[in-house]
Design a protein around this motif. Structure first.
Motif, PDB file in Angstrom:
ATOM      1  N   SER A 190       0.685  -1.260   0.011  1.00  0.00           N
ATOM      2  CA  SER A 190      -0.036   0.075   0.097  1.00  0.00           C
ATOM      3  C   SER A 190       0.851   1.072  -0.054  1.00  0.00           C
ATOM      4  O   SER A 190       1.698   1.327   0.809  1.00  0.00           O
ATOM      5  CB  SER A 190      -0.501  -0.112   1.383  1.00  0.00           C
ATOM      6  N   VAL A 191       0.648   2.050  -1.175  1.00  0.00           N
ATOM      7  CA  VAL A 191       1.515   3.414  -1.183  1.00  0.00           C
ATOM      8  C   VAL A 191       0.855   4.382  -0.401  1.00  0.00           C
ATOM      9  O   VAL A 191      -0.434   4.824  -0.930  1.00  0.00           O
ATOM     10  CB  VAL A 191       1.989   3.561  -2.696  1.00  0.00           C
ATOM     11  N   PRO A 297      -2.753  11.621  -5.847  1.00  0.00           N
ATOM     12  CA  PRO A 297      -4.061  10.983  -5.469  1.00  0.00           C
ATOM     13  C   PRO A 297      -3.766   9.441  -5.929  1.00  0.00           C
ATOM     14  O   PRO A 297      -4.128   8.750  -5.239  1.00  0.00           O
ATOM     15  CB  PRO A 297      -4.907  11.761  -6.425  1.00  0.00           C
ATOM     16  N   ASN A 298      -3.081   9.240  -6.982  1.00  0.00           N
ATOM     17  CA  ASN A 298      -2.769   7.998  -7.454  1.00  0.00           C
ATOM     18  C   ASN A 298      -1.244   7.382  -7.254  1.00  0.00           C
ATOM     19  O   ASN A 298      -0.723   7.481  -8.479  1.00  0.00           O
ATOM     20  CB  ASN A 298      -3.578   7.546  -8.710  1.00  0.00           C
ATOM     21  N   SER A 318       8.790   5.234  -3.246  1.00  0.00           N
ATOM     22  CA  SER A 318       9.419   6.357  -3.943  1.00  0.00           C
ATOM     23  C   SER A 318       8.587   6.940  -4.993  1.00  0.00           C
ATOM     24  O   SER A 318       8.077   6.294  -5.634  1.00  0.00           O
ATOM     25  CB  SER A 318      10.721   6.146  -4.392  1.00  0.00           C
ATOM     26  N   PHE A 319       8.439   8.299  -4.898  1.00  0.00           N
ATOM     27  CA  PHE A 319       7.856   9.229  -5.996  1.00  0.00           C
ATOM     28  C   PHE A 319       8.795   9.755  -7.337  1.00  0.00           C
ATOM     29  O   PHE A 319       8.506  10.144  -8.337  1.00  0.00           O
ATOM     30  CB  PHE A 319       7.014  10.323  -5.565  1.00  0.00           C
ATOM     31  N   ALA A 320      10.075   9.843  -6.604  1.00  0.00           N
ATOM     32  CA  ALA A 320      11.193  10.421  -7.628  1.00  0.00           C
ATOM     33  C   ALA A 320      12.285   9.659  -7.195  1.00  0.00           C
ATOM     34  O   ALA A 320      12.643   9.724  -6.056  1.00  0.00           O
ATOM     35  CB  ALA A 320      11.203  11.916  -7.574  1.00  0.00           C
ATOM     36  N   ASP A 339       4.136  11.390 -12.868  1.00  0.00           N
ATOM     37  CA  ASP A 339       3.805  12.643 -13.450  1.00  0.00           C
ATOM     38  C   ASP A 339       2.575  13.182 -12.414  1.00  0.00           C
ATOM     39  O   ASP A 339       1.472  12.663 -12.251  1.00  0.00           O
ATOM     40  CB  ASP A 339       3.114  12.090 -14.674  1.00  0.00           C
ATOM     41  N   PHE A 340       2.767  14.644 -11.732  1.00  0.00           N
ATOM     42  CA  PHE A 340       1.895  14.981 -11.014  1.00  0.00           C
ATOM     43  C   PHE A 340       0.744  15.958 -11.696  1.00  0.00           C
ATOM     44  O   PHE A 340      -0.184  16.279 -11.154  1.00  0.00           O
ATOM     45  CB  PHE A 340       2.801  15.911 -10.301  1.00  0.00           C
ATOM     46  N   GLY A 341       1.099  16.343 -12.839  1.00  0.00           N
ATOM     47  CA  GLY A 341       0.307  17.071 -13.881  1.00  0.00           C
ATOM     48  C   GLY A 341       0.660  18.480 -13.884  1.00  0.00           C
ATOM     49  O   GLY A 341       1.487  18.884 -12.833  1.00  0.00           O
TER      50      GLY A 341
END
Lengths: 400, 158
Positions: A190-191, A297-298, A318-320, A339-341
């Motif tokens: 679960s992230v 969010p995702n 990790s996100f980056a 990709d955050f937008g």
């Protein structure tokens, strides 16, 4: 026969004498070591003098290393060539190759707060930095680029020479590929949707240092994000005719230099342009909290955090990710970021910081063929106030 | 046959004499070269020591501006920053002042020095020392700041 043996004896003894004697009588000079030692001393003297006189800083701030090279060369003998490498600060002009469609390029520019040609330039720690996009979208033609950016996966196996040239790849997207280059490992579980800049490793920490200093441009009547909430920004002029901003239609007016707290996050107002004559009314702001929570969010798929993680969730995802010393010669940098937008200006601020970090390796003079008997001198300039710590590596060699 | 020299003997003695002469020549040549190199090294080390004093030492009194009252030699205001007043005081020094500086620096009697400070374009701006036409000079080059500009310190040792 007897005479022949005597002559043979004499010849043999002479051979022995001539063979052994040079070991006792020869005298090898060590001129080259002296020359190198004195050259090394001169280089150190020059760097210290340039630093103390302020000349070095002026060259670094202007970013013109070739002029600095010419200046130092003019002080040295004509048969000495030098090369300069700067470690620890970004280039003044960062050439970006966007291997992407026109829509993706516009998306990238919007993320970085670029809407007009003037927005390619920004101020960082007393220096003017310019982002310069190459005119091509073909990766094969990006030999001039410092940083190559793309959305989604690419087969980079044919472009590993770019890494050896000190270039950097930045991949934006949720897909997973080129795991070795980008240092990515998938992980189940679960992230969490929140992550912070990892301060436990040096390079992510340094990106965090850029993050709190780099400005992001928000135009009048547009939105910016703090964590998971969007806020609106209005540029105003106060009763004293000073430019100001108001946030979320609240009556408080904030001025250049103010620090505003929004949702528990400190925002510094670096600049405001309220002059409508050129059609550009904006504010340059920075999130200045190192422990700012980036919201996604995702967050799937899950990527395992490690010592090269830039954005780390509390539960170890990790996100980056970043990578460096990639090729066998220890060159090249790479960053993968989710990709955050484009509307996420907090992400834009981070992306700008990542581009600055990624460009560092190419801050050097035009390299020529270096003689194998070169000498190296290192000089560390410690950071104070708006300046920054950096290391100068000077390579010098005799051409004859 | 008695009284006659054997051709083998003559040849052997000749070769022996040639080899002795050659070895003697090589030994003398190398001894001379070695002496010359040792001499150069001593001059380089002396030059380096003096240049360090010039760049790092303020001398005593700290703000001396005339060789009449200086008790310890040094030309800097702070490390790598030279003092204009001190350089003015030694510029175009007379024999008397040269000897005073030589004495303050404890330069050995057999050595002499020549100090030339030039700007970035190698134009001399200050000079003090003696020149010998026949003696070999060894140069030590250092760099420092004078009034915000980089200057080259050329120190020659005879």
């Amino acid at each position: 026969m007897k005479g022949f043996i005597k002559i043979l004896e004499v010849v043999l003894s002479l051979l022995l004498i001539f063979g052994i004697l040079p070991f006792f009588t020869s005298f090898s000079k060590s001129n080259e070591e002296w020359d190198n030692a004195l050259l090394s001393l001169s280089l150190r003297d020059i760097l210290i003098s340039l630093d103390k006189s302020g000349i070095l800083k002026s060259y670094i701030v202007s970013g013109n290393l070739n002029e600095l090279k010419n200046y130092i060369s003019s002080l040295l003998p004509a048969n000495v060539m030098i090369e300069i490498y700067i470690n620890g600060i970004p280039k003044n002009v960062i050439k970006i190759g966007c291997n992407c469609t026109l829509e993706e390029k516009i998306r990238l520019e919007r993320s970085l707060g670029i809407y007009f040609s003037e927005d390619y330039t920004f101020s960082l720690r007393g220096r003017i930095i310019r982002l310069e996009f190459l005119n091509t979208s073909e990766i094969e033609k990006m030999g001039n680029a410092d940083v190559i950016i793309f959305f989604g996966c690419r087969d980079l196996s044919k472009y590993l020479n770019y890494l050896d040239e000190g270039k950097a790849f930045i991949m934006i997207g949720n897909d997973i590929c080129e795991e070795k280059i980008f240092n990515i490992t998938l992980r189940d579980g679960s992230v969490s949707s929140y992550s912070q800049i990892n301060s436990n490793s040096l390079e992510p920490f340094r990106i965090g240092e850029y993050f709190i200093d780099v400005p992001i441009r928000i135009y009048n009547n547009s939105n910016f994000w703090i964590k998971d909430i969007s806020h609106s920004l209005y540029v105003c002029i106060d009763n004293n005719s000073l430019p100001c901003i108001r946030i979320d239609n609240l009556p408080q007016e904030h001025h250049i230099g103010d620090t505003v707290i929004i949702d528990g996050t400190r925002i510094k107002i670096r600049d405001i342009d309220a002059d409508e004559s050129d059609g550009r009314v904006f504010a340059d702001i920075s999130i200045i909290d190192r422990n700012y929570n980036f919201y996604l969010p995702n967050p799937y798929p899950g990527i395992e955090a490690n010592e090269k993680t830039i954005l780390k969730t509390l539960n170890g995802f990790s996100f980056a990710q970043l990578n460096y010393f990639i090729t066998q010669h220890g060159n090249g940098r790479a960053v993968w970021i989710k990709d955050f937008g484009e509307e996420r200006k907090d992400f834009g601020e981070l992306l700008k910081s990542i581009i600055l970090w990624a460009s560092e390796e190419r801050f050097k003079t035009e390299t020529q063929k270096i003689n194998k008997n070169f000498i190296e001198t290192y000089y560390l300039v410690s950071g104070i106030f708006e300046s920054e710590p950096y290391l100068i590596r000077l390579i010098a060699f005799y051409i004859y | 046959m008695k009284g006659q020299l054997n051709i083998d003997f003559i040849l052997a003695v000749t070769l022996f004499i040639i080899s002795i002469l050659f070895i003697s020549y090589r030994v003398m040549q190398n001894a001379f070269l070695m002496r010359s190199e040792v001499d150069k090294e001593q001059k380089r080390l002396l030059g380096y020591a003096i240049s360090t004093l010039i760049i790092f030492d303020k001398g005593y009194p700290e703000y001396w501006n005339s060789l009449d009252n200086v008790q310890k030699f040094g030309l800097s205001l702070s490390p790598y920053t030279l003092s204009r007043d001190k350089l003015n005081a030694i510029n175009n020094c007379s024999y008397e002042n040269y000897n005073k500086i030589k004495n303050l620096l404890s330069v050995p009697i057999e050595n002499d020095f020549l100090l030339i400070i030039t700007n970035q374009y190698n134009e001399p701006i200050y000079k003090c020392g003696v020149e010998h036409k026949l003696r070999e000079i060894i140069w030590v080059r250092r760099f420092a700041i004078l009034d915000g500009n980089i200057v080259k310190i050329n120190l020659g040792i005879y």
